[in-house]
Design a protein around this motif. Structure first.
Motif, PDB file in Angstrom:
ATOM      1  N   PRO A 245      20.468 -20.654  -6.748  1.00 58.40           N
ATOM      2  CA  PRO A 245      19.292 -19.520  -6.834  1.00 58.40           C
ATOM      3  C   PRO A 245      19.847 -17.911  -6.606  1.00 58.40           C
ATOM      4  O   PRO A 245      19.251 -17.552  -5.464  1.00 58.40           O
ATOM      5  N   THR A 246      20.888 -17.630  -7.096  1.00 60.85           N
ATOM      6  CA  THR A 246      21.368 -16.279  -6.623  1.00 60.85           C
ATOM      7  C   THR A 246      20.495 -15.014  -7.262  1.00 60.85           C
ATOM      8  O   THR A 246      20.369 -14.853  -8.330  1.00 60.85           O
ATOM      9  N   ASP A 247      19.805 -14.329  -6.285  1.00 62.39           N
ATOM     10  CA  ASP A 247      18.932 -13.167  -6.826  1.00 62.39           C
ATOM     11  C   ASP A 247      19.833 -11.757  -7.077  1.00 62.39           C
ATOM     12  O   ASP A 247      19.976 -10.968  -5.909  1.00 62.39           O
ATOM     13  N   VAL A 248      20.278 -11.647  -8.250  1.00 61.90           N
ATOM     14  CA  VAL A 248      21.521 -10.453  -8.233  1.00 61.90           C
ATOM     15  C   VAL A 248      20.658  -9.437  -8.240  1.00 61.90           C
ATOM     16  O   VAL A 248      20.834  -8.250  -7.774  1.00 61.90           O
ATOM     17  N   ASP A 249      19.282  -9.402  -8.592  1.00 59.40           N
ATOM     18  CA  ASP A 249      18.478  -8.029  -8.583  1.00 59.40           C
ATOM     19  C   ASP A 249      18.524  -7.677  -7.146  1.00 59.40           C
ATOM     20  O   ASP A 249      18.407  -6.555  -6.798  1.00 59.40           O
ATOM     21  N   ALA A 250      17.896  -8.549  -6.447  1.00 54.43           N
ATOM     22  CA  ALA A 250      17.850  -8.303  -4.915  1.00 54.43           C
ATOM     23  C   ALA A 250      18.818  -7.786  -4.270  1.00 54.43           C
ATOM     24  O   ALA A 250      19.128  -7.025  -3.002  1.00 54.43           O
ATOM     25  N   LEU A 251      20.298  -8.176  -4.712  1.00 53.30           N
ATOM     26  CA  LEU A 251      21.485  -7.784  -4.269  1.00 53.30           C
ATOM     27  C   LEU A 251      22.107  -6.461  -4.751  1.00 53.30           C
ATOM     28  O   LEU A 251      23.109  -5.928  -4.215  1.00 53.30           O
ATOM     29  N   GLN A 252      21.399  -5.733  -5.743  1.00 57.09           N
ATOM     30  CA  GLN A 252      21.887  -4.586  -6.244  1.00 57.09           C
ATOM     31  C   GLN A 252      21.732  -3.502  -5.093  1.00 57.09           C
ATOM     32  O   GLN A 252      20.852  -3.253  -4.511  1.00 57.09           O
ATOM     33  N   GLY A 253      22.911  -2.743  -4.843  1.00 55.11           N
ATOM     34  CA  GLY A 253      23.258  -1.989  -4.086  1.00 55.11           C
ATOM     35  C   GLY A 253      23.152  -2.463  -2.511  1.00 55.11           C
ATOM     36  O   GLY A 253      23.264  -1.381  -1.505  1.00 55.11           O
ATOM     37  N   VAL A 254      23.612  -3.643  -2.258  1.00 55.32           N
ATOM     38  CA  VAL A 254      23.561  -4.215  -1.031  1.00 55.32           C
ATOM     39  C   VAL A 254      24.620  -3.692  -0.255  1.00 55.32           C
ATOM     40  O   VAL A 254      24.824  -3.724   1.074  1.00 55.32           O
ATOM     41  N   LEU A 255      25.805  -3.332  -0.918  1.00 55.11           N
ATOM     42  CA  LEU A 255      26.946  -2.941  -0.142  1.00 55.11           C
ATOM     43  C   LEU A 255      26.932  -1.563   0.578  1.00 55.11           C
ATOM     44  O   LEU A 255      27.732  -1.031   1.242  1.00 55.11           O
ATOM     45  N   ASP A 256      25.873  -0.969   0.006  1.00 58.28           N
ATOM     46  CA  ASP A 256      25.542   0.393   0.538  1.00 58.28           C
ATOM     47  C   ASP A 256      24.691   0.364   1.815  1.00 58.28           C
ATOM     48  O   ASP A 256      24.379   1.460   2.599  1.00 58.28           O
ATOM     49  N   ARG A 257      24.345  -0.747   2.119  1.00 55.32           N
ATOM     50  CA  ARG A 257      23.490  -0.975   3.409  1.00 55.32           C
ATOM     51  C   ARG A 257      24.490  -1.233   4.704  1.00 55.32           C
ATOM     52  O   ARG A 257      25.509  -1.262   4.507  1.00 55.32           O
ATOM     53  N   GLU A 258      24.120  -1.201   5.776  1.00 53.61           N
ATOM     54  CA  GLU A 258      24.710  -1.420   7.029  1.00 53.61           C
ATOM     55  C   GLU A 258      25.884  -2.366   7.019  1.00 53.61           C
ATOM     56  O   GLU A 258      25.647  -3.464   6.648  1.00 53.61           O
ATOM     57  N   ARG A 259      27.095  -1.930   7.253  1.00 52.05           N
ATOM     58  CA  ARG A 259      28.097  -2.967   7.426  1.00 52.05           C
ATOM     59  C   ARG A 259      28.146  -3.704   8.734  1.00 52.05           C
ATOM     60  O   ARG A 259      28.168  -3.006   9.869  1.00 52.05           O
ATOM     61  N   ILE A 260      28.093  -4.780   8.810  1.00 51.13           N
ATOM     62  CA  ILE A 260      28.245  -5.754  10.142  1.00 51.13           C
ATOM     63  C   ILE A 260      29.483  -6.773  10.029  1.00 51.13           C
ATOM     64  O   ILE A 260      29.533  -7.327   9.222  1.00 51.13           O
ATOM     65  N   ASP A 286      25.246 -24.482   0.706  1.00 50.32           N
ATOM     66  CA  ASP A 286      25.077 -24.395  -0.663  1.00 50.32           C
ATOM     67  C   ASP A 286      25.069 -22.814  -1.163  1.00 50.32           C
ATOM     68  O   ASP A 286      25.096 -22.626  -2.290  1.00 50.32           O
ATOM     69  N   ARG A 287      25.012 -21.937  -0.388  1.00 51.44           N
ATOM     70  CA  ARG A 287      25.212 -20.665  -0.567  1.00 51.44           C
ATOM     71  C   ARG A 287      26.370 -20.028  -1.000  1.00 51.44           C
ATOM     72  O   ARG A 287      26.674 -18.648  -0.976  1.00 51.44           O
ATOM     73  N   LEU A 314      28.739 -15.748   1.109  1.00 50.98           N
ATOM     74  CA  LEU A 314      27.506 -16.352   1.176  1.00 50.98           C
ATOM     75  C   LEU A 314      26.508 -15.365   0.645  1.00 50.98           C
ATOM     76  O   LEU A 314      26.491 -14.092   1.268  1.00 50.98           O
ATOM     77  N   VAL A 315      25.182 -15.948   0.244  1.00 42.52           N
ATOM     78  CA  VAL A 315      24.280 -14.906  -0.275  1.00 42.52           C
ATOM     79  C   VAL A 315      22.899 -15.604   0.113  1.00 42.52           C
ATOM     80  O   VAL A 315      22.735 -16.725   0.398  1.00 42.52           O
ATOM     81  N   GLU A 316      22.044 -14.809   0.290  1.00 42.26           N
ATOM     82  CA  GLU A 316      20.718 -15.227   0.872  1.00 42.26           C
ATOM     83  C   GLU A 316      19.681 -14.009   0.443  1.00 42.26           C
ATOM     84  O   GLU A 316      19.527 -12.986   1.303  1.00 42.26           O
ATOM     85  N   GLY A 317      18.830 -14.144  -0.536  1.00 42.22           N
ATOM     86  CA  GLY A 317      17.999 -13.110  -0.832  1.00 42.22           C
ATOM     87  C   GLY A 317      18.725 -11.829  -0.945  1.00 42.22           C
ATOM     88  O   GLY A 317      19.673 -11.721  -1.980  1.00 42.22           O
ATOM     89  N   GLY A 318      18.191 -10.939  -0.400  1.00 39.54           N
ATOM     90  CA  GLY A 318      19.098  -9.472  -0.503  1.00 39.54           C
ATOM     91  C   GLY A 318      19.903  -9.324   0.460  1.00 39.54           C
ATOM     92  O   GLY A 318      20.546  -8.239   0.752  1.00 39.54           O
TER      93      GLY A 318
END
Length: 402
Positions: A245-260, A286-287, A314-318
């Motif tokens: 259940p990968t939410d690609v809409d929630a992941l749009q632009g995630v790479l512009d958020r803070e990098r850890i 499973d992610r 690994l992905v979880e939500g956004g």
């Protein structure tokens, strides 16, 4: 690099076999057929040097550039053939006719008392395989144009089945057409990675005793994976299975958020493999998916996976984290392994990857035990392991506890 050569093909073939033997052991019968069958005659349009180099030779391409068929690199051909454990007189089915070269190797192993049937969905591929096999004296090999998922029940049952196209699932037909105790060797894809796996058919399940990293042209008709980009420039793509259940809409632009970044203590040299980190992730989380970054994304530091075209994530939500690498301080020529996270749970996901890097570092050559139950069979209630559910199998992966 020039691929032209004046070296006789028998010398090139001997060098090919010696190169293979430098990296893996082979049964004497497999070594013998590799030395005997003239690989260059199955790729007549390629320079003879290419036929014996460690590379795949593309033979059929779709109008959009998608590779439809190729002659796989000699090393993976040898490894899968060795794992198949073919014996003289056996009946063998090959799914994926390719150039006909692998069928010729199989026919040489089964001998005059054996049978070999090879299938391919593409009529141009089977026509070329038929022509190559006839030109090299293997007239008795059956070549059939058909969806490989159907098998060829009319010529079964089979002692061995080998699949030379990337399979996302294991059709029930292959189970039904293989004798009890028979072996199936195939490139199986799950969670974005592909491994050649050797299974033995038990009473009601497949049991693996061999796993080998590989890459193959995917099998037509098994749409088990989705792909979506997650940045405006479409430079970074996520590949994930249909059951995730990968939410690609929630992941749009995630790479512009803070990098850890979370770094492990594990390091590798330039030629040391670390692909089993991905394998461990598939057996524990499973992610797990695949991330692919174009060179522009890497150059701009938007996304820097350890291997840009294929790395675990690994992905979880956004939130997202992926395996990454950097030069090791104080250890010239070595690289430190870690993970980069983005989004609210990015650090947690990156730490999860780092934990698996550490587990891998304690035993870098460990592979999971793998069993697969065809749909309709009932696994034991106490069967342990990560379960990956596909339409036609349930795949269980388990690592031995240290």
């Amino acid at each position: 690099m020039s691929t032209t050569t004046d070296t006789p093909p028998e010398i090139l073939r001997a060098r090919m076999v010696e190169r293979i033997l430098a990296g893996q052991r082979l049964a004497p019968a497999v070594e013998a057929v590799l030395r005997h069958v003239e690989r260059h005659r199955y790729v007549p349009d390629a320079p003879i040097g290419d036929a014996y180099n460690e590379q795949a030779v593309i033979t059929h391409t779709a109008p959009d550039g998608t590779h439809l068929s190729c002659a796989s690199g000699p090393m993976i051909v040898a490894a899968m053939l060795d794992a198949l454990q073919v014996q003289p007189g056996q009946n063998v089915l090959e799914v994926g006719a390719g150039t006909g070269y692998n069928a010729a190797l199989l026919a040489s192993l089964t001998g005059v008392a054996g049978q070999v049937t090879t299938l391919d969905i593409n009529a141009d591929v089977t026509a070329a395989a038929r022509r190559n096999l006839d030109d090299t004296g293997y007239h008795h090999v059956r070549v059939i144009t058909r969806d490989g998922a159907e098998g060829a029940a009319e010529h079964g049952p089979y002692d061995r089945i080998i699949v030379t196209v990337g399979a996302w699932d294991i059709p029930r037909t292959w189970w039904d057409q293989l004798v009890p105790g028979g072996r199936l060797v195939l490139p199986l894809r799950w969670r974005g990675t592909t491994r050649a796996v050797a299974f033995t058919k038990r009473d009601d399940y497949w049991e693996s005793d061999w796993v080998f990293l590989c890459g193959f042209v995917p099998m037509i008709g098994q749409p088990g994976e989705h792909s979506n980009t997650i940045d405006p420039e479409r430079l970074v793509t996520l590949h994930y299975d249909t059951d995730q259940p990968t939410d690609v809409d929630a992941l749009q632009g995630v790479l512009d958020r803070e990098r850890i970044e979370v770094w492990s203590d594990a390091t590798v040299g330039g030629e040391e493999p670390f692909d089993r980190i991905w394998l461990r992730l598939t057996a524990t989380d499973d992610r797990t998916i695949r991330i692919q970054a174009e060179q522009q994304a890497v150059t701009s530091s938007l996304c820097t996976p350890a291997i840009p075209v294929r790395s675990p994530a690994l992905v979880e939500g956004g939130s997202l984290a992926y395996l990454t690498i950097r030069r090791s301080d104080g250890q010239p020529g070595r690289w430190q392994l870690g993970a980069t996270g983005h989004g609210p749970d990015g650090e947690q996901l990156a730490t999860r990857i780092a934990d698996e890097i550490t587990a891998w570092d304690t035993d870098r050559t460990a592979d999971p035990r793998m069993v697969a139950y065809p749909t309709g069979t009932t696994p034991p209630a106490d069967l342990l392991g990560k379960v990956i559910v596909k339409p036609e199998i349930r795949l269980y992966l388990t690592y031995k506890q240290p």
